[in-house]
Each structure stands twice: as structure tokens, then as C-alpha cells.
Motif scaffolding. Sequence first.
Motif, PDB file in Angstrom:
ATOM      1  N   ALA A  33      42.939  74.822 -85.174  1.00  0.00           N
ATOM      2  CA  ALA A  33      43.880  75.880 -84.784  1.00  0.00           C
ATOM      3  C   ALA A  33      44.326  75.661 -83.346  1.00  0.00           C
ATOM      4  N   GLN A  34      45.662  75.711 -83.123  1.00  0.00           N
ATOM      5  CA  GLN A  34      46.191  75.494 -81.783  1.00  0.00           C
ATOM      6  C   GLN A  34      45.846  76.674 -80.880  1.00  0.00           C
ATOM      7  N   ALA A  35      45.339  76.333 -79.710  1.00  0.00           N
ATOM      8  CA  ALA A  35      44.987  77.375 -78.745  1.00  0.00           C
ATOM      9  C   ALA A  35      46.260  77.975 -78.161  1.00  0.00           C
ATOM     10  N   PRO A  36      46.292  79.256 -77.914  1.00  0.00           N
ATOM     11  CA  PRO A  36      47.486  79.870 -77.311  1.00  0.00           C
ATOM     12  C   PRO A  36      47.750  79.273 -75.935  1.00  0.00           C
ATOM     13  N   LYS A  37      49.043  79.171 -75.592  1.00  0.00           N
ATOM     14  CA  LYS A  37      49.411  78.601 -74.308  1.00  0.00           C
ATOM     15  C   LYS A  37      48.906  79.459 -73.158  1.00  0.00           C
ATOM     16  N   LYS A  38      48.477  78.785 -72.115  1.00  0.00           N
ATOM     17  CA  LYS A  38      48.113  79.489 -70.896  1.00  0.00           C
ATOM     18  C   LYS A  38      49.395  79.980 -70.224  1.00  0.00           C
ATOM     19  N   TRP A  39      49.272  80.960 -69.334  1.00  0.00           N
ATOM     20  CA  TRP A  39      50.462  81.526 -68.691  1.00  0.00           C
ATOM     21  C   TRP A  39      51.222  80.478 -67.896  1.00  0.00           C
ATOM     22  N   TYR A  40      50.504  79.510 -67.287  1.00  0.00           N
ATOM     23  CA  TYR A  40      51.176  78.518 -66.454  1.00  0.00           C
ATOM     24  C   TYR A  40      51.908  77.468 -67.290  1.00  0.00           C
ATOM     25  N   ASP A  41      51.617  77.385 -68.595  1.00  0.00           N
ATOM     26  CA  ASP A  41      52.356  76.487 -69.475  1.00  0.00           C
ATOM     27  C   ASP A  41      53.694  77.085 -69.891  1.00  0.00           C
ATOM     28  N   LYS A  42      53.910  78.363 -69.621  1.00  0.00           N
ATOM     29  CA  LYS A  42      55.134  79.047 -70.028  1.00  0.00           C
ATOM     30  C   LYS A  42      56.161  79.133 -68.903  1.00  0.00           C
ATOM     31  N   ILE A  43      55.837  78.560 -67.753  1.00  0.00           N
ATOM     32  CA  ILE A  43      56.725  78.656 -66.597  1.00  0.00           C
ATOM     33  C   ILE A  43      57.561  77.387 -66.473  1.00  0.00           C
ATOM     34  N   SER A  44      58.885  77.562 -66.323  1.00  0.00           N
ATOM     35  CA  SER A  44      59.793  76.431 -66.148  1.00  0.00           C
ATOM     36  C   SER A  44      60.132  76.260 -64.670  1.00  0.00           C
ATOM     37  N   LEU A  45      60.579  75.067 -64.309  1.00  0.00           N
ATOM     38  CA  LEU A  45      60.944  74.752 -62.933  1.00  0.00           C
ATOM     39  C   LEU A  45      62.324  74.113 -62.927  1.00  0.00           C
ATOM     40  N   ARG A  46      63.211  74.671 -62.110  1.00  0.00           N
ATOM     41  CA  ARG A  46      64.535  74.094 -61.911  1.00  0.00           C
ATOM     42  C   ARG A  46      64.965  74.375 -60.476  1.00  0.00           C
ATOM     43  N   GLY A  47      66.139  73.893 -60.098  1.00  0.00           N
ATOM     44  CA  GLY A  47      66.592  74.152 -58.735  1.00  0.00           C
ATOM     45  C   GLY A  47      67.951  73.552 -58.447  1.00  0.00           C
ATOM     46  N   TYR A  48      68.394  73.729 -57.206  1.00  0.00           N
ATOM     47  CA  TYR A  48      69.647  73.131 -56.757  1.00  0.00           C
ATOM     48  C   TYR A  48      69.655  73.049 -55.236  1.00  0.00           C
ATOM     49  N   ALA A  49      70.532  72.196 -54.704  1.00  0.00           N
ATOM     50  CA  ALA A  49      70.672  72.032 -53.258  1.00  0.00           C
ATOM     51  C   ALA A  49      72.143  71.874 -52.914  1.00  0.00           C
ATOM     52  N   GLN A  50      72.527  72.372 -51.732  1.00  0.00           N
ATOM     53  CA  GLN A  50      73.913  72.291 -51.270  1.00  0.00           C
ATOM     54  C   GLN A  50      73.944  71.692 -49.866  1.00  0.00           C
ATOM     55  N   VAL A  51      74.757  70.660 -49.696  1.00  0.00           N
ATOM     56  CA  VAL A  51      74.938  70.004 -48.390  1.00  0.00           C
ATOM     57  C   VAL A  51      76.398  70.163 -47.997  1.00  0.00           C
ATOM     58  N   ARG A  52      76.641  70.621 -46.755  1.00  0.00           N
ATOM     59  CA  ARG A  52      78.003  70.931 -46.321  1.00  0.00           C
ATOM     60  C   ARG A  52      78.408  70.204 -45.036  1.00  0.00           C
ATOM     61  N   TYR A  53      79.738  70.115 -44.879  1.00  0.00           N
ATOM     62  CA  TYR A  53      80.327  69.705 -43.602  1.00  0.00           C
ATOM     63  C   TYR A  53      81.611  70.499 -43.431  1.00  0.00           C
ATOM     64  N   ASN A  54      81.747  71.206 -42.280  1.00  0.00           N
ATOM     65  CA  ASN A  54      82.851  72.147 -42.069  1.00  0.00           C
ATOM     66  C   ASN A  54      83.801  71.778 -40.930  1.00  0.00           C
ATOM     67  N   ARG A  55      83.657  70.610 -40.306  1.00  0.00           N
ATOM     68  CA  ARG A  55      84.390  70.341 -39.068  1.00  0.00           C
ATOM     69  C   ARG A  55      85.683  69.555 -39.262  1.00  0.00           C
ATOM     70  N   LEU A  56      86.033  69.182 -40.485  1.00  0.00           N
ATOM     71  CA  LEU A  56      87.250  68.416 -40.710  1.00  0.00           C
ATOM     72  C   LEU A  56      88.486  69.288 -40.478  1.00  0.00           C
ATOM     73  N   LEU A  57      89.483  68.736 -39.803  1.00  0.00           N
ATOM     74  CA  LEU A  57      90.768  69.414 -39.537  1.00  0.00           C
ATOM     75  C   LEU A  57      90.569  70.759 -38.841  1.00  0.00           C
TER      76      LEU A  57
END
Length: 403
Positions: A33-57
Motif C-alpha cells: 500500500a502506497q504511503a500518503p504523501k508527506k506535506w513537503y512532497d505536495k509543495i511546488s517551486l517556481r519563480g521569475y526574475a526581471q533585469v532592467r535598463y532605463n537610461r537609453l534616450l
Amino acid sequence: MKTFKGLFVLVTLCVVSSQTIAQNPINEPKKEAQAPKKWYDKISLRGYAQVRYNRLLETNEKLKCEQCDRSWGENGGFFIRRGRLIFSGDISDRLYIYVQPDFASNVSNSFQHSFQIRDAYFDLALDAKKESRLRIGQSKVPYGFENMQSSQNRLALDRADPTNSPVSNERDLGIFFYWAKAEIRKRFAYLVSSGLKGSGDYGVFAFGLYNGQNANKAEQNNEPHVVSRITYPFQLKSGQIIETGIQAYTGKFVIEKNTKNKAAESSFIDRRVAATLVVYPQPFGFQAEYNVGEGPEFNPSTMTTEVKKLNGGYAQVMYRQKIRENHITPFIKYQYYNGGKKHEIDARRYIVKDLEIGAEWQLKDYFELTAIYTISDRTFEDVALPVNRQTGNLLRLQAQFNF
């Protein structure tokens, strides 16, 4: 005959034995019988990053925008605007968690890329369909569509001053109640996953209490802010989705003053009401919000901060076009604001008139490039600069990485 009978019995025994082995193979391991998932197995990880430059013109290095992007103007350069990791998941049938730290928070012009918690909240479902839920912790305050919309999805690089000034960083610590039917919650999710620039699922009806001093700051009085919001995404027979909403909040805010500010008090009335209209880009889109209210604002003629009326909003048109596997969305956005910004020193007085002409190029799911030409007219005044109007133009670039 005896030989044939013996062979018949032997064959019969072999057949029976083979059937028995087939039905009960001795070499096949027993299924555990499969053991129920632990709470930390149910957490997903994602993300994003933004790099800018504002000095043109750039035409005026004194033109700045402290709330939206500290790398505007003099001494600005390449800048990591956001660096987010998002931990989230349903750890039980009724409990959902969401934690979002930012590794690129900018706390001053000289000290960049500090670590701060943006979101840390827990959703407790009050029914099996999760149509009613309580959100407890630090999260977005349900005021305005653009404030709710993730920076990962927004077209313009920054939120508009008039509707973002009520809640700096859009977040605060409190408790919020959200309600929406299950089918509408699915529609909210679709508006984000489909690339239509949705705001996310913050319910059809929202009501909450929060500290009122903005994210990561302690309460300064014993009076929580109260906020409520009603919004609904209507779907027409053509498939076009139009969302309308109204929201309001009230409370008292304690400002930070310069020692030369003549104001006798630091606590001021802080209340607003706003209306929202969004026509999702299918392919043409339109988005507008406007709010009015009253709150603290610096008065340069008396060198003091006082309660004054405020108003302002923005309007944006856009066109989403698919080219092969990419999406290109040109847009034009105009904003106007006349009022104070309570979270800045002395509750700075602002008069903002900005026009942005830009386009977002989305390459599949992992990379986006945005270019915006900004024509800006900004008055921002406090005790240190009681007369300060700056105008100018600049070209802004942002590379966004989704992972």
C-alpha cells in the motif's frame, strides 16, 4: 494402459499446477500500500526574475520614480527589479500555503538586492468546493485589478501611481475572506494560464482587515484598515471576457516626517474607492481604473502635511497577436494622479502625467522582452524639495525569465 493412465495423471497435475502458479506467482513481489504523501512532497517551486535598463534616450536624469523603479535617473544602471521564488501547494484538503521571498528587494538607492518576504499566507477552505476561504498572513490587499495582477503577467513595467499608491508593494499583514463559485475560480485561473493577463483568483467578493502600514512594517496605531472588493469576469457568447469591479478601504496611516515638517500629528485619515473595467485582449483589449479619496499630502506652501482630497487613474489599450509560437502585445498606457503618497517621506505631494508606448515579446514560456518609451511629467515635493517638477523622456528595457 497403465502407462497411458500414468501419463494422463501427470499431464493433468502439470496443468493444474501451472494454472495455480499463474494465479499465484511465487516470484512476484506483493504490492504494498502506497504511503500518503508527506506535506513537503505536495509543495511546488517556481519563480521569475526581471533585469532592467532605463537610461537609453534619457533626456532628464533628475526625473525619478521612487515607488515604481529606483533605477530611474542619475546613478541608475542595470538593475535586478525582481528575483522571486514561489513555494506553494495544497498540503491538505482544506489548507493551501503560499510563500514568496524576493531576493532583489530595493530598500535604498545605495543598497540593492536585499532579501524580503513578499507573501507568506495560508488559505483555509471553509467548504469542500473551496468556494469560501480565509487567507491569513501577509498577502496582497484586495484593492484594484492591476495591484492584484502579478508583475510576471503585467504589460507595463510598473503599476500606475494613482491605484498603487494606496498600498505600497500591494501587500500587508492581515486576514481576508474570499468567495467565488467553483466555475468562476476556474475562469480566474484560465485568464492567467492562457496568457490573457488576468489578475489571479482573489474571489468575486473579498473583505478583510489588515495593519495598514504596508508590507514588512509594524502596525503604528491600534486601528486596522478595512477593505472590501467585488469583481466579476463576464463571458460573452463570443467567448470575449469582460471584468468589472469596485473596491474601497478606510483606516488611519502614520507617516514618516522630516524634522522640518510643521505637522503636529503623524496619524492621518486614509480612505479611497475605485472602479475597474477590463476587456481582455482577445485579441484587442482595454483596461482602466480610477480612484478618489482623501489622505495625507505634503503642502509646500505651508511646509506641513495635511489631509487632502486625491484622485487619479489610468487607461491602457493593447493588442495580443500570435506569430508562430510567440506572442507580441503592443500597448499604450496613460496615467494621471493628483495626491499624496503616504508611504514616502512627508507623504510627498504628486502630480503625475505619464504616457507609455511599448510592446511585450513573449518567447514561449521562459523568456519575455519588453520595451517601453516613456514620456513623463512629474511633480514630487516634500520638505527637502518643496518646488520640484521634472519632465523628460526615456526608453526602458526589461528581460524577464520564467522558471
